[in-house]
Write a protein that holds these residues in place. Sequence first.
Motif, PDB file in Angstrom:
ATOM      1  N   ASP A  20     -11.680   8.360  -2.148  1.00  0.00           N
ATOM      2  CA  ASP A  20     -13.079   8.386  -1.735  1.00  0.00           C
ATOM      3  C   ASP A  20     -13.437   7.022  -1.146  1.00  0.00           C
ATOM      4  OD1 ASP A  20     -15.759   9.049  -1.386  1.00  0.00           O
ATOM      5  OD2 ASP A  20     -16.273   8.709  -3.493  1.00  0.00           O
ATOM      6  N   TRP A  21     -13.001   6.791   0.075  1.00  0.00           N
ATOM      7  CA  TRP A  21     -13.145   5.485   0.720  1.00  0.00           C
ATOM      8  C   TRP A  21     -14.609   5.155   0.960  1.00  0.00           C
ATOM      9  CZ3 TRP A  21     -11.066   1.125   0.964  1.00  0.00           C
ATOM     10  CH2 TRP A  21     -11.387   0.201   1.960  1.00  0.00           C
ATOM     11  N   PRO A  22     -15.090   4.014   0.472  1.00  0.00           N
ATOM     12  CA  PRO A  22     -16.474   3.588   0.702  1.00  0.00           C
ATOM     13  C   PRO A  22     -16.731   3.285   2.176  1.00  0.00           C
ATOM     14  CG  PRO A  22     -15.483   2.367  -1.119  1.00  0.00           C
ATOM     15  CD  PRO A  22     -14.377   3.104  -0.433  1.00  0.00           C
ATOM     16  N   THR A  23     -17.950   3.485   2.588  1.00  0.00           N
ATOM     17  CA  THR A  23     -18.307   3.292   3.998  1.00  0.00           C
ATOM     18  C   THR A  23     -18.492   1.829   4.377  1.00  0.00           C
ATOM     19  OG1 THR A  23     -20.643   3.590   3.481  1.00  0.00           O
ATOM     20  CG2 THR A  23     -19.406   5.549   4.175  1.00  0.00           C
ATOM     21  N   ASP A  24     -18.659   0.959   3.377  1.00  0.00           N
ATOM     22  CA  ASP A  24     -18.874  -0.450   3.697  1.00  0.00           C
ATOM     23  C   ASP A  24     -18.393  -1.334   2.556  1.00  0.00           C
ATOM     24  OD1 ASP A  24     -20.838  -0.134   1.727  1.00  0.00           O
ATOM     25  OD2 ASP A  24     -22.491  -0.163   3.153  1.00  0.00           O
ATOM     26  N   ARG A  25     -18.476  -2.648   2.776  1.00  0.00           N
ATOM     27  CA  ARG A  25     -18.019  -3.618   1.788  1.00  0.00           C
ATOM     28  C   ARG A  25     -18.785  -3.494   0.471  1.00  0.00           C
ATOM     29  NH1 ARG A  25     -18.842  -7.968  -0.994  1.00  0.00           N
ATOM     30  NH2 ARG A  25     -17.289  -9.609  -1.104  1.00  0.00           N
ATOM     31  N   GLY A  27     -19.967  -0.916  -0.878  1.00  0.00           N
ATOM     32  CA  GLY A  27     -19.417   0.216  -1.614  1.00  0.00           C
ATOM     33  C   GLY A  27     -18.124  -0.133  -2.330  1.00  0.00           C
ATOM     34  N   HIS A  48     -13.922  -5.207   4.466  1.00  0.00           N
ATOM     35  CA  HIS A  48     -13.813  -3.747   4.477  1.00  0.00           C
ATOM     36  C   HIS A  48     -12.462  -3.316   5.062  1.00  0.00           C
ATOM     37  CE1 HIS A  48     -14.854   0.465   5.681  1.00  0.00           C
ATOM     38  NE2 HIS A  48     -15.385   0.433   4.458  1.00  0.00           N
ATOM     39  N   ARG A  52      -9.026  -1.838   3.169  1.00  0.00           N
ATOM     40  CA  ARG A  52      -8.396  -0.584   3.620  1.00  0.00           C
ATOM     41  C   ARG A  52      -6.890  -0.776   3.795  1.00  0.00           C
ATOM     42  NH1 ARG A  52      -9.101   4.638   3.014  1.00  0.00           N
ATOM     43  NH2 ARG A  52      -6.900   4.583   2.612  1.00  0.00           N
TER      44      ARG A  52
END
Length: 174
Positions: A20-25, A27, A48, A52
């Motif tokens: 569930d990769w966060p959309t930003d730092r 997150g 970010h 990844r």
Amino acid sequence: MHLNPYGEYAVLLAASLADDWPTDRAGIEARTREFGMTMAFPVGADDHAGTRRVIDAWLEVVDAPSDPERAAILNAQMAAVAAYPRLTEHDGEGWHLHYRDELQTLPEVLAAVIAVGTALHLTTRGMSRLGRCEAAPCANVVVDVTRNGRQRYCSVRCANRAAVRRHRERLHAR
């Protein structure tokens, strides 16, 4: 003083980020808090994307086709983030060990924590205790923390879906 070996929680954090990769730092940092990391990280422009890359490299460990290959990949990752352990005291946690230099970026810290945590998880629980969910088409990471070492699904939902599929296959085979 207590020893913080970056064990199970680090592997669960990596799996959570992979699945569930966060959309930003923000997150990513929030997720680190959910999994027990309390220290603040200096903000970097590449945090970010850098994180990844850390997770993508960790997925090579997850997807390694054999234990020796898994160990070789993980050993290379640990060598790349090697630092002397150091005693630290922050955020009311008491004295504990950090396996990294003091002023590293968020991706560098996560690379060290996740690599060491994965190594500890695999050596204490077993080299096969990390993989992918067996309920196709799900490809989530499975971190096996069960007592018997037989976790094959990422969630109860996937386990139930696989059971229903097997049941239907048996019905059609009659």
